[in-house]
Design an enzyme around this catalytic site. Sequence first.
Site, PDB file in Angstrom:
ATOM      1  N   LYS A  21      45.496  -1.092  17.881  1.00 30.20           N
ATOM      2  CA  LYS A  21      44.316  -0.518  17.217  1.00 30.20           C
ATOM      3  C   LYS A  21      43.031  -1.090  17.814  1.00 30.20           C
ATOM      4  CE  LYS A  21      45.578  -2.141  13.169  1.00 30.20           C
ATOM      5  NZ  LYS A  21      46.836  -2.806  13.559  1.00 30.20           N
ATOM      6  N   ARG A  71      43.640  -0.038   4.435  1.00 27.37           N
ATOM      7  CA  ARG A  71      45.020  -0.511   4.537  1.00 27.37           C
ATOM      8  C   ARG A  71      45.805  -0.228   3.279  1.00 27.37           C
ATOM      9  NH1 ARG A  71      44.196  -4.721   8.731  1.00 27.37           N
ATOM     10  NH2 ARG A  71      46.205  -5.670   9.031  1.00 27.37           N
ATOM     11  N   ARG A 124      49.478 -12.092  22.908  1.00 27.44           N
ATOM     12  CA  ARG A 124      48.060 -11.719  22.733  1.00 27.44           C
ATOM     13  C   ARG A 124      47.125 -12.930  22.800  1.00 27.44           C
ATOM     14  NH1 ARG A 124      46.046  -8.399  17.688  1.00 27.44           N
ATOM     15  NH2 ARG A 124      47.198  -9.968  16.533  1.00 27.44           N
ATOM     16  N   ARG A 176      45.622 -16.225  17.951  1.00 28.54           N
ATOM     17  CA  ARG A 176      45.445 -16.181  16.499  1.00 28.54           C
ATOM     18  C   ARG A 176      46.556 -16.953  15.797  1.00 28.54           C
ATOM     19  NH1 ARG A 176      44.231  -9.993  14.938  1.00 28.54           N
ATOM     20  NH2 ARG A 176      45.658 -10.555  13.246  1.00 28.54           N
ATOM     21  N   ARG A 229      53.558  -9.743   8.001  1.00 23.44           N
ATOM     22  CA  ARG A 229      52.523  -8.719   8.207  1.00 23.44           C
ATOM     23  C   ARG A 229      53.162  -7.338   8.403  1.00 23.44           C
ATOM     24  NH1 ARG A 229      49.699 -11.244  13.157  1.00 23.44           N
ATOM     25  NH2 ARG A 229      48.531  -9.297  13.256  1.00 23.44           N
TER      26      ARG A 229
HETATM   27  P1  AP5 Z   1      45.743  -5.234  19.606  1.00 21.32           P
HETATM   28  O1  AP5 Z   1      44.896  -4.116  20.120  1.00 21.32           O
HETATM   29  O2  AP5 Z   1      45.083  -6.542  19.351  1.00 21.32           O
HETATM   30  O3  AP5 Z   1      46.580  -4.750  18.317  1.00 21.32           O
HETATM   31  P2  AP5 Z   1      46.139  -4.431  16.833  1.00 21.32           P
HETATM   32  O4  AP5 Z   1      46.833  -3.202  16.405  1.00 21.32           O
HETATM   33  O5  AP5 Z   1      44.633  -4.443  16.739  1.00 21.32           O
HETATM   34  O6  AP5 Z   1      46.811  -5.653  16.098  1.00 21.32           O
HETATM   35  P3  AP5 Z   1      46.295  -6.695  14.998  1.00 21.32           P
HETATM   36  O7  AP5 Z   1      47.297  -7.802  14.976  1.00 21.32           O
HETATM   37  O8  AP5 Z   1      44.875  -7.085  15.238  1.00 21.32           O
HETATM   38  O9  AP5 Z   1      46.408  -5.871  13.723  1.00 21.32           O
HETATM   39  P4  AP5 Z   1      46.482  -6.376  12.311  1.00 21.32           P
HETATM   40  O10 AP5 Z   1      46.197  -5.111  11.617  1.00 21.32           O
HETATM   41  O11 AP5 Z   1      47.693  -7.078  11.892  1.00 21.32           O
HETATM   42  O12 AP5 Z   1      45.365  -7.547  12.240  1.00 21.32           O
HETATM   43  P5  AP5 Z   1      43.929  -7.613  11.577  1.00 21.32           P
HETATM   44  O13 AP5 Z   1      43.103  -8.506  12.401  1.00 21.32           O
HETATM   45  O14 AP5 Z   1      43.425  -6.253  11.258  1.00 21.32           O
HETATM   46  O15 AP5 Z   1      46.954  -5.418  20.646  1.00 21.32           O
HETATM   47  C1  AP5 Z   1      47.926  -6.433  20.454  1.00 21.32           C
HETATM   48  C2  AP5 Z   1      48.355  -6.994  21.830  1.00 21.32           C
HETATM   49  O16 AP5 Z   1      49.035  -5.968  22.561  1.00 21.32           O
HETATM   50  C3  AP5 Z   1      47.175  -7.428  22.726  1.00 21.32           C
HETATM   51  O17 AP5 Z   1      47.571  -8.548  23.455  1.00 21.32           O
HETATM   52  C4  AP5 Z   1      46.933  -6.229  23.668  1.00 21.32           C
HETATM   53  O18 AP5 Z   1      46.406  -6.633  24.917  1.00 21.32           O
HETATM   54  C5  AP5 Z   1      48.370  -5.685  23.813  1.00 21.32           C
HETATM   55  N1  AP5 Z   1      48.394  -4.222  23.941  1.00 21.32           N
HETATM   56  C6  AP5 Z   1      47.621  -3.308  23.278  1.00 21.32           C
HETATM   57  N2  AP5 Z   1      47.956  -2.063  23.636  1.00 21.32           N
HETATM   58  C7  AP5 Z   1      48.977  -2.177  24.539  1.00 21.32           C
HETATM   59  C8  AP5 Z   1      49.765  -1.223  25.264  1.00 21.32           C
HETATM   60  N3  AP5 Z   1      49.563   0.114  25.124  1.00 21.32           N
HETATM   61  N4  AP5 Z   1      50.730  -1.690  26.090  1.00 21.32           N
HETATM   62  C9  AP5 Z   1      50.948  -3.031  26.220  1.00 21.32           C
HETATM   63  N5  AP5 Z   1      50.231  -3.990  25.581  1.00 21.32           N
HETATM   64  C10 AP5 Z   1      49.260  -3.555  24.724  1.00 21.32           C
HETATM   65  O19 AP5 Z   1      44.259  -8.283  10.175  1.00 21.32           O
HETATM   66  C11 AP5 Z   1      44.618  -9.647  10.079  1.00 21.32           C
HETATM   67  C12 AP5 Z   1      44.680 -10.041   8.606  1.00 21.32           C
HETATM   68  O20 AP5 Z   1      43.390  -9.847   7.975  1.00 21.32           O
HETATM   69  C13 AP5 Z   1      45.639  -9.219   7.747  1.00 21.32           C
HETATM   70  O21 AP5 Z   1      46.963  -9.717   7.828  1.00 21.32           O
HETATM   71  C14 AP5 Z   1      45.014  -9.396   6.364  1.00 21.32           C
HETATM   72  O22 AP5 Z   1      45.325 -10.658   5.828  1.00 21.32           O
HETATM   73  C15 AP5 Z   1      43.526  -9.374   6.648  1.00 21.32           C
HETATM   74  N6  AP5 Z   1      42.964  -8.024   6.586  1.00 21.32           N
HETATM   75  C16 AP5 Z   1      42.399  -7.325   7.623  1.00 21.32           C
HETATM   76  N7  AP5 Z   1      41.979  -6.131   7.213  1.00 21.32           N
HETATM   77  C17 AP5 Z   1      42.272  -6.056   5.881  1.00 21.32           C
HETATM   78  C18 AP5 Z   1      42.079  -5.049   4.903  1.00 21.32           C
HETATM   79  N8  AP5 Z   1      41.533  -3.860   5.209  1.00 21.32           N
HETATM   80  N9  AP5 Z   1      42.515  -5.296   3.645  1.00 21.32           N
HETATM   81  C19 AP5 Z   1      43.073  -6.474   3.321  1.00 21.32           C
HETATM   82  N10 AP5 Z   1      43.297  -7.475   4.210  1.00 21.32           N
HETATM   83  C20 AP5 Z   1      42.892  -7.260   5.483  1.00 21.32           C
END
Ligand code: AP5
Length: 217
Positions: free
Chosen positions: A13, A88, A127, A160, A171
């Site tokens: 994402k 979410r 990552r 992270r 997660r």
């Molecule tokens: P990346 O693009 O970083 O993936 P992502 O989908 O953004 O993954 P996240 O782990 O950031 O998502 P998440 O939703 O768990 O975390 P968030 O920070 O929102 O890509 C991942 C890796 O793969 C990278 O190394 C990239 O280079 C590689 N890659 C990407 N595309 C690729 C491809 N096509 N091929 C190969 N490699 C690839 O949330 C963290 C925490 O915050 C949550 O657990 C929760 O506690 C809290 N939180 C956040 N938002 C909310 C909300 N709305 N409500 C409540 N709690 C929340």
Amino acid sequence: MHIIMLGAPGAGKGTQADILSQEMGLPHIASGDLFRQALEEGTAIGLLARDYMDKGELVPDEVAIGMILERVNKPDCAAGCLFDGFPRTLQQAQALDQALSKQGKTVDKAIYIEVPGEELMKRLSGRRLCRSCQRPYHLLSSPPRVPGKCDRCGGELFQRSDDREETVRERLSVFFAQTVPILDYYKSQHKLIRIDGNLGVQGVARGIASALKAAIK
Ligand code: AP5
């Protein structure tokens, strides 16, 4: 234009929102980045969020909704934005719709990036993120030109704390229980676009670009 990026942890994402943000000239609003930034600044929201993030659980809806709506009301979002990690839950999706409709705006499309579970684990374990601009890298599939340094701003790369295996498993289970149900919410509004995320970064970006072009005429 308001676009939502949906997908499991590690689906890409943030990577795709970063690309689309540059292509479309829209701000990229990532709820996880906002929580991590609040934690670095030592704010009350950041300290509260840390307990949930460390366990892989969702921060309570009212906190996430308040933080995102405050961000969306800033002037740079007047023409729209890309949401990454929000909404979410159904409650978050409904709160976003209500807030946008008060301004005569709406969510235009929700892009769901689909990736198999074993690939998600590989992506998250390799990552690294830039501490300054949050750009994501992967040690194998998209490494920085200089190890440990961001290509774009020269910032320091870090791993992270919630990318540890047991937290990732939690997660993922939270994603299936609490976020997958909102796919039907957007599907029923004819806004859901499904994208094969099991391709390289540029292949996924091309898939998103052509699906958006076909959907928004
Ligand atoms: P990346 O693009 O970083 O993936 P992502 O989908 O953004 O993954 P996240 O782990 O950031 O998502 P998440 O939703 O768990 O975390 P968030 O920070 O929102 O890509 C991942 C890796 O793969 C990278 O190394 C990239 O280079 C590689 N890659 C990407 N595309 C690729 C491809 N096509 N091929 C190969 N490699 C690839 O949330 C963290 C925490 O915050 C949550 O657990 C929760 O506690 C809290 N939180 C956040 N938002 C909310 C909300 N709305 N409500 C409540 N709690 C929340």
